[in-house]
Scaffold this active site. Structure first.
Site, short mmCIF file in Angstrom:
data_model
loop_
_atom_site.label_atom_id
_atom_site.label_comp_id
_atom_site.label_asym_id
_atom_site.label_seq_id
_atom_site.Cartn_x
_atom_site.Cartn_y
_atom_site.Cartn_z
N HIS A 117 0.81 -1.21 0.00
CA HIS A 117 0.00 0.00 0.00
C HIS A 117 0.85 1.26 0.00
CE1 HIS A 117 0.97 0.96 4.19
NE2 HIS A 117 0.81 -0.31 4.47
N GLU B 252 -2.33 -6.62 8.09
CA GLU B 252 -0.99 -6.39 8.63
C GLU B 252 -0.82 -7.09 9.98
OE1 GLU B 252 1.97 -6.24 8.31
OE2 GLU B 252 2.55 -4.17 7.86
#
Length: 418
Positions: free
Chosen positions: A205, A279
């Site tokens: 990202h 994550e």
């Protein structure tokens, strides 16, 4: 390639003495700025793999005349054996790939002590470059075919000053990037002949404010900042001409928005979310700066930076937890794509996070959590993963951590906390 490297200050240049590498090195050197042009040195340890009886023969002919050897070359390169005639009339067994890894090891041992803290340019060949990357990070000759190198592809390795073969885990080499080809007018390395499996574009990202501030974010759902949206837009334009067939993302805001920005040029592709790509959970570290963690958890941050596989995040995950769920997520995506596309060549976008992407790269190369720091994943970076022999076979890392669409062959993105 010389134009792409022009602004970098090289302290030393080494080349294979074989003509194709020598010509390449001299052309690059002619492009470099005058104040950054060291003398070109040659070493036999950068020569290409010696395939003895196959040299000068087409691969199609080798496949037809030596099918067993050709299959070993593709699937079990460490087992490829050739018979070499000696001057005294005897015949010796020769294993080309293990011999190449020994040559690569010798190269590192010879040149690294001479250039501590310096930037070195090596110009060589596909096979020896794969062996150089492999020996630097702990791969074996069995992994030879799982890292690709294109003609004039650029790879960047960052060595610690105290690196040694005997202690690679304590002082890991960081693979900043491998096989960048955008400077050649080819955004991604070309798909190899007879490719029958999917291609994956693994993206990290874009930047968040917490990345920039080096604040641990983990599973706190921090959105992209303006720079992160810009990085995502640059990635979108970089991949605009690439045919995409499927897209997956972690459900968190930062990768999801990155994926949506990339998919603006692929309106027919539906974004699917995979929970296992979230994550790492840093537990009580989340929301804290590195200095705050040093004060509140003495010694643990340093342990995370030096031996991450040994750290249990307080009320969070450890790397083994991330490893297991990231692999489950990857296998889920792989099976889903295979079920829908079969052996039809397709390209799949997967957008996730730093820790998850590093875990996946290690997994694909049969490396464990102790190798976590071997791979860099920049914000908005693109990694190319192919399954040329089909998804039931091992993947090939065609390129790792491409950030050239952000203006440099070097990764200039934020190097903050996960």
């Amino acid at each position: 390639m010389g134009e792409a490297l022009r602004g970098l200050p090289f302290d030393a240049m080494y080349s294979s003495p074989l003509q194709r590498a020598k010509d390449t090195a001299e052309l690059i050197r002619a492009c470099l700025l005058a104040e950054h042009v060291p003398e070109l040195q040659f070493t036999d340890n950068l020569k290409e793999i010696n395939l003895v009886t196959w040299e000068g023969v087409l691969f199609s002919e080798v496949e037809a005349t030596d099918p067993e050897g050709f299959q070993a070359w593709q699937r079990r390169p460490h087992e490829l054996k050739m018979m070499v005639s000696n001057p005294d009339g005897t015949v010796t067994e020769y294993y080309p790939v293990p011999a190449l890894y020994e040559q690569a090891t010798q190269l590192w041992q010879d040149i690294l002590p001479r250039h501590i803290g310096q930037t070195i340019l090596l110009v060589a060949h596909s096979g020896i470059n794969r062996a150089l990357i492999g020996t630097a990070i702990g791969l074996t000759p069995a992994d030879y075919q799982n890292v690709h190198q294109s003609n004039c592809g650029i790879s960047v390795l960052n060595f610690p000053d105290d690196w040694s073969l005997a202690d690679r885990n304590r002082s890991p080499v960081q693979v900043e990037s491998t096989n960048q080809t955008a400077h050649l007018g080819k955004p991604l390395p070309e798909i190899r002949n007879h490719h029958r499996g999917p291609r994956f574009l693994l993206v990290r990202h874009g930047e968040t404010d917490w990345n920039r501030d080096k604040r641990f974010q983990g599973q706190i759902d921090v959105p992209l900042n303006d720079r992160g949206r810009e990085q995502s837009q640059l990635a979108a334009e970089f991949l605009q001409a690439i045919q995409m067939d499927f897209a997956f993302s972690s459900p968190m805001l930062r990768p999801k928005e990155t994926a949506e920005i990339i998919l603006q040029f692929h309106p027919g592709v539906r974004l699917e979310l995979e929970d296992n790509l979230q994550e790492i959970s840093h537990g009580h570290w989340e929301g804290k700066l590195e200095e705050e963690i040093r004060q509140e958890y003495p010694g643990i941050l340093e342990q995370w930076q030096e031996a991450p596989a040994t750290v249990q995040m307080p009320e969070g995950e450890n790397l083994q937890d991330v490893w297991q769920r990231a692999i489950v997520g990857w296998q889920t995506i792989l099976k889903s794509v295979w079920a829908r596309a079969g052996d039809r060549p397709v390209t799949v976008l997967v957008v996730a996070h730093d820790a998850v992407n590093k875990a996946l790269l290690c997994h694909l190369l049969n490396l464990g959590p102790e190798h976590f720091w071997n791979f860099k994943q920049g914000n908005g970076a693109v990694t190319v993963i192919d399954y040329p022999l089909g998804p039931e076979e091992r993947a090939v890392l065609q390129a790792v951590n491409i950030t050239s669409h952000q203006g440099s062959v070097l990764d200039r993105t934020a190097a903050g906390a996960l």
